[in-house]
Design a protein around this motif. Structure first.
Motif, mmCIF file in Angstrom:
data_model
loop_
_atom_site.group_PDB
_atom_site.id
_atom_site.type_symbol
_atom_site.label_atom_id
_atom_site.label_comp_id
_atom_site.label_asym_id
_atom_site.label_seq_id
_atom_site.Cartn_x
_atom_site.Cartn_y
_atom_site.Cartn_z
ATOM 1 N N PHE A 122 0.826 -1.208 0.000
ATOM 2 C CA PHE A 122 0.000 0.000 0.000
ATOM 3 C C PHE A 122 0.860 1.258 0.000
ATOM 4 C CE2 PHE A 122 -2.735 -3.229 1.956
ATOM 5 C CZ PHE A 122 -3.888 -3.092 1.199
ATOM 6 N N PHE A 123 1.940 1.218 0.776
ATOM 7 C CA PHE A 123 2.802 2.394 0.874
ATOM 8 C C PHE A 123 3.504 2.666 -0.455
ATOM 9 C CE2 PHE A 123 6.771 4.560 2.383
ATOM 10 C CZ PHE A 123 6.153 5.715 2.823
ATOM 11 N N ARG A 124 3.963 1.624 -1.133
ATOM 12 C CA ARG A 124 4.619 1.809 -2.437
ATOM 13 C C ARG A 124 3.644 2.388 -3.463
ATOM 14 N NH1 ARG A 124 7.194 -3.321 -1.576
ATOM 15 N NH2 ARG A 124 5.599 -4.272 -2.913
ATOM 16 N N LYS A 125 2.418 1.894 -3.440
ATOM 17 C CA LYS A 125 1.413 2.416 -4.366
ATOM 18 C C LYS A 125 1.131 3.883 -4.067
ATOM 19 C CE LYS A 125 -3.295 1.607 -6.046
ATOM 20 N NZ LYS A 125 -4.518 0.780 -5.907
ATOM 21 N N PHE A 126 1.048 4.216 -2.802
ATOM 22 C CA PHE A 126 0.853 5.609 -2.387
ATOM 23 C C PHE A 126 1.978 6.490 -2.918
ATOM 24 C CE2 PHE A 126 2.177 8.768 0.816
ATOM 25 C CZ PHE A 126 1.068 9.603 0.832
ATOM 26 N N LEU A 127 3.224 6.058 -2.749
ATOM 27 C CA LEU A 127 4.371 6.834 -3.207
ATOM 28 C C LEU A 127 4.357 7.003 -4.722
ATOM 29 C CD1 LEU A 127 7.288 5.397 -1.019
ATOM 30 C CD2 LEU A 127 6.045 7.546 -0.701
ATOM 31 N N THR A 128 4.003 5.948 -5.444
ATOM 32 C CA THR A 128 3.957 6.000 -6.902
ATOM 33 C C THR A 128 2.982 7.066 -7.389
ATOM 34 O OG1 THR A 128 4.531 3.656 -7.100
ATOM 35 C CG2 THR A 128 3.465 4.673 -8.995
ATOM 36 N N GLN A 129 1.873 7.217 -6.689
ATOM 37 C CA GLN A 129 0.858 8.191 -7.098
ATOM 38 C C GLN A 129 1.217 9.615 -6.691
ATOM 39 O OE1 GLN A 129 -2.347 5.760 -5.197
ATOM 40 N NE2 GLN A 129 -3.423 6.032 -7.125
ATOM 41 N N VAL A 130 1.963 9.749 -5.613
ATOM 42 C CA VAL A 130 2.260 11.081 -5.071
ATOM 43 C C VAL A 130 3.541 11.677 -5.638
ATOM 44 C CG1 VAL A 130 2.895 12.284 -2.933
ATOM 45 C CG2 VAL A 130 0.945 10.708 -2.952
ATOM 46 N N ARG A 131 4.527 10.846 -5.916
ATOM 47 C CA ARG A 131 5.854 11.344 -6.316
ATOM 48 C C ARG A 131 5.836 12.291 -7.512
ATOM 49 N NH1 ARG A 131 9.660 8.033 -3.559
ATOM 50 N NH2 ARG A 131 9.324 8.827 -1.461
ATOM 51 N N PRO A 132 5.053 12.028 -8.574
ATOM 52 C CA PRO A 132 5.062 12.981 -9.701
ATOM 53 C C PRO A 132 4.670 14.397 -9.290
ATOM 54 C CG PRO A 132 4.028 10.918 -10.358
ATOM 55 C CD PRO A 132 4.226 10.839 -8.872
ATOM 56 N N HIS A 133 3.760 14.525 -8.361
ATOM 57 C CA HIS A 133 3.331 15.848 -7.892
ATOM 58 C C HIS A 133 4.427 16.514 -7.058
ATOM 59 C CE1 HIS A 133 -0.846 15.123 -9.183
ATOM 60 N NE2 HIS A 133 -0.612 13.870 -8.825
ATOM 61 N N ASP A 176 -5.702 -0.910 5.240
ATOM 62 C CA ASP A 176 -7.039 -0.471 4.870
ATOM 63 C C ASP A 176 -6.989 0.275 3.530
ATOM 64 O OD1 ASP A 176 -9.514 0.683 4.563
ATOM 65 O OD2 ASP A 176 -9.597 1.559 6.571
ATOM 66 N N PRO A 177 -7.474 -0.319 2.440
ATOM 67 C CA PRO A 177 -7.402 0.336 1.127
ATOM 68 C C PRO A 177 -8.086 1.695 1.102
ATOM 69 C CG PRO A 177 -8.023 -1.974 0.891
ATOM 70 C CD PRO A 177 -8.089 -1.659 2.347
ATOM 71 N N GLU A 178 -9.200 1.837 1.822
ATOM 72 C CA GLU A 178 -9.914 3.115 1.832
ATOM 73 C C GLU A 178 -9.105 4.200 2.535
ATOM 74 O OE1 GLU A 178 -12.681 4.106 0.244
ATOM 75 O OE2 GLU A 178 -12.463 2.151 -0.732
ATOM 76 N N ALA A 179 -8.411 3.823 3.609
ATOM 77 C CA ALA A 179 -7.563 4.800 4.306
ATOM 78 C C ALA A 179 -6.434 5.259 3.399
ATOM 79 C CB ALA A 179 -7.006 4.185 5.589
ATOM 80 N N TRP A 180 -5.833 4.348 2.665
ATOM 81 C CA TRP A 180 -4.754 4.716 1.747
ATOM 82 C C TRP A 180 -5.286 5.579 0.603
ATOM 83 C CZ3 TRP A 180 0.112 4.728 2.896
ATOM 84 C CH2 TRP A 180 0.608 3.828 3.856
ATOM 85 N N LYS A 181 -6.512 5.315 0.173
ATOM 86 C CA LYS A 181 -7.116 6.139 -0.872
ATOM 87 C C LYS A 181 -7.309 7.565 -0.375
ATOM 88 C CE LYS A 181 -11.135 6.350 -3.955
ATOM 89 N NZ LYS A 181 -12.402 5.662 -4.353
#
Length: 276
Positions: A9-20, A237-242
C-alpha cells in the motif's frame, strides 16, 4: 504493525504522489531567488505554510492523543508517541542559550533579520487569538490569493480523515522540505557572493540556521517518523490509503499554486513559463 506489513500500500501511495512532488522540486521559483527583494517576497508568502504546518500536527495530536481532562489513555500509543515526538521539535525547539521557540516563531525572526514584512502573519495570529475564525480572519487580510488558498486547503484537509492529515504532513511538508531548503541555501550562497552584496548587508545567520536545521532534522528524524505514523494509521485499509493519496495530492497542488503565486510576484514574465 510495521511498514513492512503494508509496504504494498505504501509503495502504491508513493507511486501516485511522487510525480506531484517532482513538479514542486523542479519549479522555476527557486531560480528567481537571486536578490534580497525576491527572497523577502518568498518568505512573506511561505511563512503561511510554515505556520499552518502546525494545523496539521495539532489536528493529529488532538486525534491520536488525549488533550482533554479527565485524561484517558490513547487508543494507539505508538501513533501517540510518534506525533508527540514531532510536535516537541516543531512547537518547542531548542535554539541554544536556553531559548525555546516554535519553528514558525524562529522563521518570523529570520524574516525580520532580512527585512521581510512580518505584519500579515502577525495580524493573522492576533485575529485568531482574539477568537476570530480562520475564514473570517483571512477575509480581513490583504494577502495573496494563493496563500489564502493554501491555508484553506490545509484547513479543509484537517476536517477530513486522520489518514489524509498524516499523508499531507508527510508528502506535502516533510518529504519536500530538505530539497526545498537545499535550494534556498544554494541561492543564499550565491546572493552573499554577489558583487552587489552591499545591498545585502543583511543578517542571514538565522535564516541559514533555519534551513540547515530543517534539512538535517527532517531527513534524519521527521521523515522516518512521519512514514511510520502514516503506516500506523492506514495499516492495510485500502480506503484509508485512498484518502491519504487524495489529501497528499491536494496539498501538493495547493503548494504548486503557492509557488506560482510567489513566482508571479517576483517575476511576472517568468510566471507563465511551463513547468516540466
Amino acid at each position: 504493525m510495521t511498514m513492512q506489513d503494508n509496504q504494498h500500500f505504501f509503495r502504491k501511495f508513493l507511486t501516485q504522489v511522487r510525480p506531484h512532488q517532482q513538479v514542486l522540486l523542479k519549479h522555476p521559483v527557486y531560480e528567481q531567488l537571486t536578490a534580497l527583494s525576491a527572497l523577502r517576497i518568498f518568505m512573506q508568502m511561505h511563512v503561511f505554510a510554515v505556520w499552518d504546518n502546525m494545523t496539521l500536527l495539532k489536528s493529529l495530536q488532538q486525534r491520536l492523543t488525549c488533550v482533554t481532562t479527565p485524561w484517558v489513555p490513547p487508543s494507539d500509543p505508538i501513533a501517540a508517541r510518534l506525533i508527540n515526538e514531532i510536535i516537541l521539535d516543531e512547537e518547542t525547539e531548542s535554539f541554544g542559550d536556553g531559548e525555546y521557540l516554535s519553528h514558525m516563531q524562529f522563521y518570523v525572526m529570520a524574516m525580520a533579520d532580512l527585512g521581510a514584512q512580518t505584519q500579515p502573519i502577525e495580524q493573522l495570529m492576533d485575529l485568531l487569538q482574539s477568537g476570530t475564525s480562520l475564514e473570517t480572519a483571512l477575509s480581513h487580510m490583504e494577502i495573496a490569493p494563493s496563500a489564502t488558498n493554501f491555508v484553506l486547503t490545509t484547513w479543509q484537509i484537517c476536517q477530513g480523515s486522520t489518514a489524509g492529515i498524516a499523508a499531507a504532513f508527510l508528502s506535502g511538508r516533510e518529504e519536500i522540505s530538505p530539497p526545498m531548503f537545499a535550494h534556498l541555501l544554494k541561492q543564499l550562497d550565491r546572493m552573499e557572493r554577489s558583487p552587489i552584496s552591499s545591498e545585502n548587508a543583511w543578517r542571514s545567520d538565522r535564516f541559514r540556521n533555519y534551513c540547515q536545521h530543517h534539512v538535517g532534522l527532517d531527513e534524519a528524524q521527521h521523515i522516518p517518523i512521519a512514514k511510520k505514523l502514516l503506516c500506523q494509521i492506514c495499516r492495510q485499509d485500502p480506503e484509508a490509503w485512498k484518502r491519504a493519496t487524495t489529501a497528499a495530492i491536494a496539498t501538493l497542488a495547493a503548494r504548486k499554486q503557492l509557488w506560482d503565486g510567489i513566482l508571479a510576484a517576483i517575476s511576472p514574465s517568468e510566471s507563465v513559463r511551463e513547468v516540466a
